[in-house]
Write a protein that holds these residues in place. Structure first.
Motif, short mmCIF file in Angstrom:
data_model
loop_
_atom_site.label_atom_id
_atom_site.label_comp_id
_atom_site.label_asym_id
_atom_site.label_seq_id
_atom_site.Cartn_x
_atom_site.Cartn_y
_atom_site.Cartn_z
N THR A 35 0.85 -1.18 0.00
CA THR A 35 0.00 0.00 0.00
C THR A 35 0.89 1.23 0.00
O THR A 35 1.97 1.23 0.60
CB THR A 35 -0.97 0.00 1.21
N VAL A 36 0.45 2.28 -0.69
CA VAL A 36 1.25 3.48 -0.89
C VAL A 36 0.42 4.71 -0.57
O VAL A 36 -0.76 4.80 -0.95
CB VAL A 36 1.78 3.58 -2.33
N SER A 37 1.04 5.67 0.12
CA SER A 37 0.43 6.98 0.35
C SER A 37 1.42 8.04 -0.07
O SER A 37 2.47 7.74 -0.64
CB SER A 37 0.07 7.14 1.84
N ASP A 38 1.10 9.30 0.21
CA ASP A 38 2.03 10.37 -0.12
C ASP A 38 3.18 10.45 0.87
O ASP A 38 4.09 11.26 0.70
CB ASP A 38 1.30 11.72 -0.18
N ARG A 39 3.19 9.57 1.89
CA ARG A 39 4.26 9.59 2.90
C ARG A 39 4.94 8.24 3.10
O ARG A 39 6.10 8.19 3.51
CB ARG A 39 3.70 10.06 4.24
N VAL A 77 7.96 -0.74 6.51
CA VAL A 77 7.45 0.60 6.24
C VAL A 77 8.59 1.48 5.72
O VAL A 77 9.58 1.70 6.43
CB VAL A 77 6.84 1.23 7.51
N TYR A 78 8.44 1.97 4.51
CA TYR A 78 9.40 2.88 3.90
C TYR A 78 8.85 4.31 3.99
O TYR A 78 7.72 4.57 3.56
CB TYR A 78 9.64 2.54 2.43
N ASP A 79 9.65 5.21 4.53
CA ASP A 79 9.28 6.63 4.58
C ASP A 79 9.67 7.25 3.24
O ASP A 79 10.85 7.33 2.90
CB ASP A 79 10.01 7.32 5.73
N THR A 80 8.68 7.67 2.46
CA THR A 80 8.95 8.20 1.13
C THR A 80 9.10 9.72 1.11
O THR A 80 9.37 10.29 0.05
CB THR A 80 7.82 7.81 0.16
N THR A 81 8.96 10.38 2.25
CA THR A 81 9.05 11.84 2.24
C THR A 81 10.45 12.31 1.88
O THR A 81 10.62 13.28 1.13
CB THR A 81 8.65 12.42 3.61
N SER A 82 11.50 11.62 2.40
CA SER A 82 12.87 12.01 2.04
C SER A 82 13.12 11.78 0.56
O SER A 82 13.85 12.55 -0.09
CB SER A 82 13.87 11.21 2.87
N LEU A 83 12.51 10.72 0.02
CA LEU A 83 12.64 10.44 -1.41
C LEU A 83 12.00 11.54 -2.24
O LEU A 83 12.56 12.01 -3.24
CB LEU A 83 11.99 9.09 -1.73
N ILE A 84 10.83 12.00 -1.81
CA ILE A 84 10.14 13.06 -2.54
C ILE A 84 10.96 14.34 -2.52
O ILE A 84 11.09 15.04 -3.54
CB ILE A 84 8.74 13.28 -1.93
N HIS A 85 11.54 14.67 -1.35
CA HIS A 85 12.37 15.87 -1.27
C HIS A 85 13.61 15.75 -2.15
O HIS A 85 14.02 16.71 -2.80
CB HIS A 85 12.78 16.11 0.18
N ALA A 113 -2.82 -5.32 4.56
CA ALA A 113 -2.50 -4.13 5.35
C ALA A 113 -2.99 -2.91 4.59
O ALA A 113 -2.87 -2.84 3.37
CB ALA A 113 -1.00 -4.03 5.60
N LYS A 114 -3.54 -1.94 5.33
CA LYS A 114 -4.07 -0.72 4.71
C LYS A 114 -3.70 0.48 5.57
O LYS A 114 -3.72 0.42 6.80
CB LYS A 114 -5.60 -0.79 4.58
N LEU A 115 -3.37 1.58 4.89
CA LEU A 115 -3.16 2.86 5.57
C LEU A 115 -4.47 3.62 5.62
O LEU A 115 -5.25 3.61 4.66
CB LEU A 115 -2.11 3.69 4.83
N SER A 116 -4.72 4.29 6.74
CA SER A 116 -5.92 5.12 6.84
C SER A 116 -5.80 6.33 5.92
O SER A 116 -4.70 6.69 5.47
CB SER A 116 -6.12 5.59 8.29
N THR A 117 -6.92 6.96 5.64
CA THR A 117 -6.93 8.09 4.71
C THR A 117 -6.03 9.22 5.18
O THR A 117 -5.36 9.87 4.37
CB THR A 117 -8.38 8.61 4.53
N VAL A 140 -3.38 8.82 6.93
CA VAL A 140 -2.05 8.24 7.04
C VAL A 140 -1.54 8.24 8.48
O VAL A 140 -0.33 8.24 8.73
CB VAL A 140 -1.03 8.96 6.10
N ARG A 141 -2.43 8.21 9.45
CA ARG A 141 -2.04 8.17 10.85
C ARG A 141 -2.05 6.75 11.40
O ARG A 141 -1.44 6.47 12.42
CB ARG A 141 -2.97 9.06 11.69
N HIS A 142 -2.78 5.86 10.72
CA HIS A 142 -2.93 4.50 11.25
C HIS A 142 -2.68 3.49 10.14
O HIS A 142 -3.02 3.71 8.97
CB HIS A 142 -4.34 4.30 11.82
N LEU A 143 -2.10 2.36 10.53
CA LEU A 143 -1.91 1.21 9.65
C LEU A 143 -2.75 0.07 10.21
O LEU A 143 -2.60 -0.30 11.38
CB LEU A 143 -0.44 0.82 9.59
#
Length: 297
Positions: A219-223, A236-244, A287-291, A293-296
């Motif tokens: 599952t993928v979100s903006d974070r 869990v991969y944090d994609t925020t550093s990748l986006i920056h 597994a699902k992320l909440s809308t 993105v606070r909960h898995l």
């Protein structure tokens, strides 16, 4: 209750050849559809909440939720009149065995699916003459984990998700324990668009003493990008550093804001957070992320 006015649509299905719609607050079954073809392996609602896709063996069927013939502002060709149709309004063919996952591009223009035949299929929902035609097939279940894409023995594609920040990219998880990033702008109708392949267990330094456990869910979100295997191991991969990093690269190349962020260099950044979401032997499924993105879950 009028389903057009429902803010929450809850649907369930299984091996009884029926799809049931429920009023979530009360637990009352409000409607039942028959799905005679096979068992239902997966369900997904279109972004506009007007259609429901049911993946079976080996077909995908689209059913009406509301009394309309529009998906993503594009008409689906069918023979349905003004009334809600009890049967499928669209049949999508292409898989050779059970469909394991279905999903939609955010505007509902095309649908993607994965199956036990080791392929990912893309279906055009806008084509007026051949609605629901499979316009591209990706060999998604190689499961070799070496970054080469379409080589090795096929294994099931268990989960597929679209990058919400870049609709040209898909993420898949397969029975060989591999995550693949697909750039749909690369390759032809039956060519590889795989730009990255990796095994989360190897990235996290997890050793199971044998082959990587099959991935059941991505599952993928903006974070975050989250991958989970059938043993309950969650990565869990944090994609925020990748986006920056992508943003800095685009600015350095003078590309401005026109290029959406890509996940193709995900493993070049920090390793994933790894934890056991469920005890070993539980046969973890999803597994699902909440809308927000606070909960898995």
């Amino acid at each position: 209750k009028n389903r057009e006015g429902m803010s929450v649509i809850l649907a369930t299905a299984g091996y009884d050849h029926k799809i049931r719609f429920w009023e979530a607050p009360s637990g009352i079954c409000s409607h039942t559809l028959k799905h005679p073809d096979s068992q239902v392996n997966c369900l997904e609602i279109t972004p506009d909440k007007q259609f429901l896709a049911a993946g079976g063996n080996p077909h995908i069927r689209l059913y009406e939720i509301a009394c309309t013939g529009i998906v993503g502002h594009h008409t689906i060709a069918n023979n349905v009149g003004g009334a809600i149709n009890q049967g499928p309004v669209l049949a999508c063919e292409g898989h050779g065995s059970s469909v394991t996952t279905v999903g939609f591009q955010r505007d509902g223009r095309w649908m993607f699916s994965g199956g036990e035949d080791g392929t990912i299929k893309l279906f055009d929902l806008r084509e007026p003459n051949r609605p629901g035609v499979c316009y591209r097939s990706l060999e998604g279940g190689s499961g070799n984990g070496n970054g080469n894409g379409n080589t090795g023995n096929k294994c099931p594609v268990n989960s597929v998700a679209v990058n919400p920040l870049n609709s040209h990219e898909l993420v898949s998880g397969d029975g060989g324990g591999s995550v693949k990033i697909w750039d749909l702008r690369h390759g032809g109708k039956n060519s590889s668009g795989c730009v990255l392949e990796f095994t989360p267990e190897h990235c996290a330094g997890v050793t199971s003493g044998g082959k990587p456990a099959p991935l059941q869910s991505v599952t993928v979100s903006d974070r975050f990008l989250v991958a989970a295997n059938n043993q309950g191991d969650t990565f869990v991969y944090d994609t925020t550093s990748l986006i920056h990093a992508n943003e800095r690269q685009r600015q350095g190349q003078g590309q401005g804001q026109g290029t959406p962020p890509s996940l193709s260099t995900l493993t070049a950044h920090a390793p994933p957070i790894h934890f056991a979401a469920h005890p070993p032997g539980c046969h973890f499924r999803c597994a699902k992320l909440s809308t927000d993105v606070r909960h898995l879950v």
